[in-house]
Design an enzyme around this catalytic site. Structure first.
Site, short mmCIF file in Angstrom:
data_model
loop_
_atom_site.label_atom_id
_atom_site.label_comp_id
_atom_site.label_asym_id
_atom_site.label_seq_id
_atom_site.Cartn_x
_atom_site.Cartn_y
_atom_site.Cartn_z
NE ARG A 35 -3.86 0.20 0.42
CZ ARG A 35 -4.94 0.25 1.17
NH1 ARG A 35 -5.32 -0.81 1.86
NH2 ARG A 35 -5.67 1.34 1.25
CG HIS A 58 -6.06 -0.93 -5.82
ND1 HIS A 58 -4.81 -1.32 -5.34
CD2 HIS A 58 -6.46 0.07 -4.99
CE1 HIS A 58 -4.48 -0.59 -4.30
NE2 HIS A 58 -5.47 0.26 -4.06
CE1 TYR A 67 -21.59 15.90 -12.69
CE2 TYR A 67 -20.55 15.96 -10.53
CZ TYR A 67 -21.68 15.95 -11.31
OH TYR A 67 -22.92 16.00 -10.73
#
Length: 857
Positions: free
Chosen positions: A43, A89, A133
Site C-alpha cells: 500500500r 485493486h 464529471y
C-alpha cells in the site's frame, strides 16, 4: 438421556488435534510484522524500480489494457476507477480516484502521468470534482513507464481473484522515483521523496553507467537538488547534500517574491511545494488582524491560469524589508523533510542518491536483457519462416505440384515435412524437409506472393532479420552494449520530455531572527525615576530652535520624574548601568514602542532591578569598535573614576553583573566609552570641570572602586564624564537644571593632573541652577533635552552660542515653574566632514566671546 459428548477429553483426537500451542507475545509479534509488511509492500511504499505504489501501477496498467492512451480520447474517470477496482485493486474507489487525481495535478507531480480533463483540484486545496464529471487518459510520459511491457520484460502475478495477471513492476524507461518523487506513511515508517528535474536525473544516470565507481558528490554535479513543480527556492545546499549522502535531510524551501518598482507591494509568484495558497493567505490575514505582522494594508489573490500572483499591499511608510522578514518567519518558508525510503527486493531501505540510481539501473538492465531475449526469439522465429519461404521459392514448381496433388491440407503439410511421398502418374515427387512451422506457412501462402517482387522483398526482410539477430546477440553477450542501449534510450526520453529547471537555489543567510522582523531605525528612549521605560521614533521629534519648550515626550504618573533620555538604533545592544553599580544588557527593540503620550512599561519587566535600584547611565554598544581596544569609563557621585575593558562585559546575565564597586554613600553617575588615547573631562554639579589624560586612570577589573578623579568641595558631586576626541569634538556643551547652557571651545579646557579641583566650567547661580549634564560635541550633532515633567526639545548644537568658560550661557529650553532638566543626550545626524565656512564662523564667534576664565585649582 443420550449425548454425543465423549466420556473424556482427548487432546489428540478430532478438532483438538489441530490446535497448536503458542506464546501470545510471539504470535502478536509475528502477526503484527506480517500486517506491517503487508501495508509496507502492498500500500504505502514505492518500488525503487518504477517509483510507483501498487495503486498507481494498477491504474496505469488498467488504462493501458483499456486502450486509454495518449492517442485515444479521454474516458470518464469513473470508468477507469471501476476497471482498476474490479480487476486489480480491491479497495475503495475514493482511494483509487484520489491517486488518479494526484497523478493529473501539475502542482503535485513534476511530470504528470495522467492527462486530466475537468476539475482535478487546485493549489488552493479545492478537491477534485466527482469522478463522474472528470475524464482522463495516460500522458505521453506515462507510456514510457509501460513501454515494452508486452515483451516479457517484467514478471506478472495473479490479481486478487486469480482471473487476470498484473505486472509486479513496470519496465520504467526513466527513473520515476526521483523524477516524480513519492510520499507515504506505512506502519512504523514513512517516505518523502522530492521530485527532480528529468534532464538532471538522466544525466546523472548516464554518468553512473559510464562511471560505476563515481561518488555521490560526482552525481551531485548533475543533480543540483529537488525541482518542485511549484518552483520556489531552496535555501542553501548543505541540507540537499546531506539528503543525497544519507537518504535523509531537511530542506528549507522559500517562496519566490519581490517588492514592486514603487515599493508599495510585495508580490508572491511561487510557493513552496505542497503549500495551500488559500490557507496561506488566510493565515497571513489572521496574523495581520492579531497584530503579529505590521505594515500590511491589504491582501489580494490575483492568480490565474498563467500562474500565482498574491499581492501584499503595504501601508504608507512601512519598511518592505521588515514585512518580508515577518512573512518569511511565519509563512513564506517551509521545510521539506527528505526520507528516501523505497522497496528494494521487497524490503524497505533508506537509499542514497547513488544507491537509488544503481537499483534503477539493475532493474533497467534486466528489462533490456529480457526484452532483447524476447526480440531475439521473435527474430529467430521469423528468420526460420523466411528461410522456408526462400527455399520454397527456389523449388516453387515441385512445391506447388506437391500441394496440388495432395489429398488434403494436412497431407500437403506432411509431404512438405518429408513424412509422406506424393506421386504423379505413378512417379514420386521430390521430397522436402521443411519444419512444421515452415510447412504451415507455405501451405497458407497466397499465389500473389510468388511474384519476383515479393521474392525480392522476402530476401531483403531476411537480411534485416539476420542483422537484428546479430545485434541482439551482441547486446546479450556484451554488457557494455546493453548499457549503451539503456543510455541511448534515456537520451531519447530526455530529448523528448526534459524541460528547464523550475526551483532555484538561494544563499543560506541563516534563519530569520526576531531582529530581522524589526525595522532598523533611530529611536528616543525615555526612563523615569520610577523605572518606567519606552521608545519612540526619532522622527516624532523634529529639530527646533533653542529656547523653546519642546513637545511632550511621556505621560508621567503622579510623583514620578524623568531620569534619562537617549537616542539609539532599534538593533543596538544597550548597557544599562544603575546607581548600585550593576549593569544590564538589552536590545533597544526589546523596549516597548509607545506613543509620546504613553507612560511606558515598568523596567522591572525587562530588567531584574532590585528595590531602590535606578538606571543612571546607558551605553550604546554600537559605539564600541571591535577592531580597537575600548574601555567603559565610569564616574561616581563622590568623584571616583575608573576604566574597565569592554571584554569584561561580554557575558552579562539577565540578573545583571557588577560594573563597579561603590562606597556605601556613593552612586554611579555616568559611563562613557573611551579608547585610552584621549583625554577625559569630568563635570560637577556646582559647575567645576577637570580635564586629564585617560592614561592617568589605569585599567581595572569590574569589582574595583577606581581612583579619585576630582576633588569635590562641600556638597558638590560629579554629574558626568566625557571623552575628548579633537578629531570629532569641537566644543564642551554644558546644560544646567534650569534650562540654560553654553558651548565652549574644547581648547579652553587645559589638561591637568587628575584629583585636582579643576576649572570653572559654568556659573551655577540662581538663574542657571546646578549643572545637569556635560557632553563633548561637534558639527552636525543634535541635542536632546528632556525635562522632569516629560517635555523633549531637539535642537542643533550650533544653535547654542559659543562662549568662554566661567560664563552664564544662554537659554536652551524654556522650563515651566517647578520643572527642571532631567537628562541630556547628543545624536550625530550630520556629515563627518566639517564645513570650512561653518568652522571659520564658529572660530570667530569663540574669539569674540568674553574670556573671563578663572584658574581656580
Amino acid at each position: 438421556m443420550s449425548s454425543d459428548a465423549p466420556d473424556e477429553f482427548r487432546p489428540d483426537a478430532g478438532i483438538a488435534a489441530e490446535v497448536k500451542t503458542a506464546r501470545i507475545e510471539q504470535e502478536m509479534e509475528q502477526s503484527y510484522i506480517d500486517y506491517a509488511m503487508s501495508v509496507i509492500a502492498g500500500r504505502a511504499l514505492p518500488d525503487v524500480r518504477d517509483g510507483l505504489k501498487p495503486v498507481h501501477r494498477r491504474i496505469l496498467y488498467a488504462m493501458d489494457q483499456a486502450g486509454v492512451t495518449p492517442r485515444s480520447s479521454h474516458r470518464k474517470s469513473s470508468s477507469i476507477v471501476g476497471e482498476t477496482m474490479g480487476d486489480y485493486h480491491p479497495h475503495g474507489d475514493s482511494a483509487i480516484y484520489d491517486a488518479l487525481a494526484r497523478m493529473a495535478q501539475d502542482f503535485s507531480m513534476r511530470y504528470p502521468l495522467v492527462d486530466g480533463q475537468g476539475n482535478f483540484g487546485s493549489i488552493d486545496g479545492d478537491p477534485p470534482a466527482a469522478m463522474r464529471y472528470t475524464e482522463a487518459r495516460m500522458s505521453p510520459i506515462a507510456e514510457e513507464l509501460l513501454a515494452d511491457i508486452d515483451k516479457d520484460t517484467v514478471d506478472f502475478q495473479s490479481n486478487y481473484d486469480d482471473r487476470k495477471q498484473e505486472p509486479v513492476v513496470l519496465p520504467a524507461s526513466f527513473p520515476n522515483l526521483l523524477v516524480n518523487g513519492s510520499s507515504g506513511i506505512a506502519v512504523g515508517m514513512s517516505t518523502n521523496i522530492p521530485p527532480h528535474n528529468l534532464g538532471e536525473v538522466i544525466d546523472a544516470t548516464t554518468h553512473l553507467i559510464e562511471n560505476p565507481d563515481c561518488t555521490v558528490e560526482d552525481l551531485m554535479e548533475f543533480v543540483q537538488g529537488p525541482d518542485f513543480p511549484t518552483g520556489a527556492n531552496i535555501v542553501g545546499r548543505n541540507a540537499v547534500h546531506k539528503a543525497y549522502k544519507t537518504g535523509r535531510g531537511r530542506i528549507r524551501v522559500r517562496a519566490e517574491f519581490e517588492v514592486d518598482d514603487q515599493g508599495d507591494n510585495i508580490v508572491i509568484s511561487e510557493l513552496p511545494y505542497q503549500e495551500n495558497k488559500a490557507r496561506l493567505i488566510e493565515r497571513i490575514a489572521d496574523d495581520v488582524n492579531e497584530g503579529k505582522i505590521e505594515g500590511i494594508r491589504d491582501l489580494r489573490d490575483e492568480s490565474d491560469r498563467d500562474g500565482i500572483r498574491v499581492v501584499v499591499e503595504l501601508k504608507r511608510g512601512a519598511n518592505p524589508d521588515v514585512v518580508k522578514n515577518q512573512l518569511l518567519e511565519h509563512h513564506l518558508e517551509s521545510t521539506f523533510g527528505v526520507i528516501n525510503l523505497a522497496l528494494v527486493d521487497g524490503q524497505p531501505r533508506v537509499l542514497t542518491l547513488k544507491e537509488t540510481l544503481t537499483e534503477y539501473l539493475k532493474h533497467r538492465r534486466e528489462v533490456v536483457r529480457r526484452r532483447s531475449e524476447y526480440e531475439l526469439s521473435e527474430a529467430e522465429d521469423r528468420a526460420h519462416i523466411l528461410e522456408g519461404r526462400l527455399k520454397a521459392l527456389d523449388n516453387i514448381d515441385d512445391v506447388v505440384e506437391t500441394i496440388r496433388n495432395s489429398e488434403s491440407r494436412d497431407d500437403a503439410k506432411a509431404a512438405l515435412r518429408g513424412e509422406t511421398t506424393v506421386e504423379v502418374d505413378g512417379e514420386p515427387l521430390p521430397t522436402f524437409d521443411f519444419s512444421e512451422e515452415q510447412a504451415n506457412h507455405i501451405v497458407a501462402m497466397q499465389l500473389g506472393s510468388l511474384t519476383s517482387m515479393e521474392a525480392a522483398e522476402i530476401e531483403e526482410e531476411y537480411e534485416d532479420v539476420q542483422a537484428t539477430i546479430e545485434r541482439l546477440n551482441e547486446i546479450l553477450s556484451d554488457t557494455s552494449e546493453l548499457d549503451a542501449v539503456i543510455e541511448s534510450e534515456l537520451e531519447e526520453i530526455k530529448e523528448e520530455y526534459a524541460d528547464e529547471r523550475r526551483t532555484s537555489f538561494i544563499e543560506d543567510t541563516g534563519t530569520v531572527t526576531h531582529e530581522d522582523l524589526i525595522a532598523e531605525e533611530d529611536v528616543v528612549v525615555v526612563v523615569t525615576e520610577d523605572d518606567y521605560i519606552k521608545r519612540m521614533s526619532l522622527d516624532s521629534f523634529r529639530a527646533q530652535h533653542r529656547g523653546g519648550k519642546g513637545i511632550i515626550g511621556t505621560d508621567l504618573k503622579e510623583g514620578d520624574r524623568v531620569s534619562s533620555v537617549f537616542v539609539a538604533s532599534t538593533h543596538d545592544y544597550l548597557l544599562y548601568f544603575t546607581n548600585h553599580g550593576q549593569v544590564y544588557k538589552l536590545k533597544t527593540y526589546q523596549i516597548p514602542e509607545m506613543s509620546r503620550t504613553a507612560r511606558g512599561k515598568s523596567a522591572v519587566n525587562l530588567l531584574e532591578l532590585d528595590d531602590g535600584e535606578e538606571i543612571t547611565a546607558v551605553v550604546n554598544t554600537a559605539d564600541i569598535d571591535e577592531e580597537t581596544d575600548k574601555y567603559l569609563t565610569m564616574a561616581t557621585r563622590n568623584g571616583y573614576v575608573k576604566r574597565t575593558s569592554v571584554e569584561k562585559f561580554q557575558n552579562i546575565l539577565s540578573t545583571g553583573i557588577i560594573a563597579t564597586k561603590l562606597d556605601e554613600d556613593d552612586e554611579l553617575a555616568d559611563v562613557e566609552v573611551t579608547d585610552g588615547d584621549h583625554d577625559l573631562i569630568l563635570a560637577s554639579k556646582e559647575g567645576m570641570s577637570i580635564r586629564f589624560d585617560e592614561d592617568d586612570v589605569r585599567a581595572m577589573g569590574r569589582s574595583a572602586r577606581g581612583v579619585r578623579g576630582m576633588k569635590l568641595e562641600g556638597d558638590d558631586e560629579l554629574v558626568g564624564v566625557a571623552a575628548v576626541n579633537e578629531d570629532l569634538h569641537n566644543w564642551v556643551l554644558t546644560v544646567t537644571q534650569n534650562g540654560y547652557g553654553k558651548r565652549t571651545d574644547i581648547e579652553r579646557y587645559r589638561r591637568q593632573s587628575r584629583n585636582g579641583k579643576g576649572l570653572i566650567d559654568i556659573k551655577t547661580n540662581d538663574r542657571n541652577g546646578p549643572v545637569c549634564a556635560m557632553e563633548t560635541v561637534g558639527y552636525g550633532d543634535h541635542l536632546f533635552v528632556m525635562s522632569e515633567s516629560g517635555q523633549i526639545l531637539r535642537t542643533p548644537v550650533e544653535d547654542i552660542s559659543t562662549v568662554g568658560r566661567n560664563t552664564m550661557g544662554v537659554i536652551v529650553m524654556e522650563m515651566d515653574p517647578g520643572d527642571h532638566v532631567a537628562s541630556v543626550d547628543v545624536h550625530q545626524v550630520g556629515s563627518d566632514e566639517v564645513d570650512a565656512e561653518a568652522a571659520e564662523s564658529a572660530e570667530d564667534e569663540a574669539a569674540d566671546a568674553a574670556d573671563t576664565d578663572d584658574a581656580d585649582e
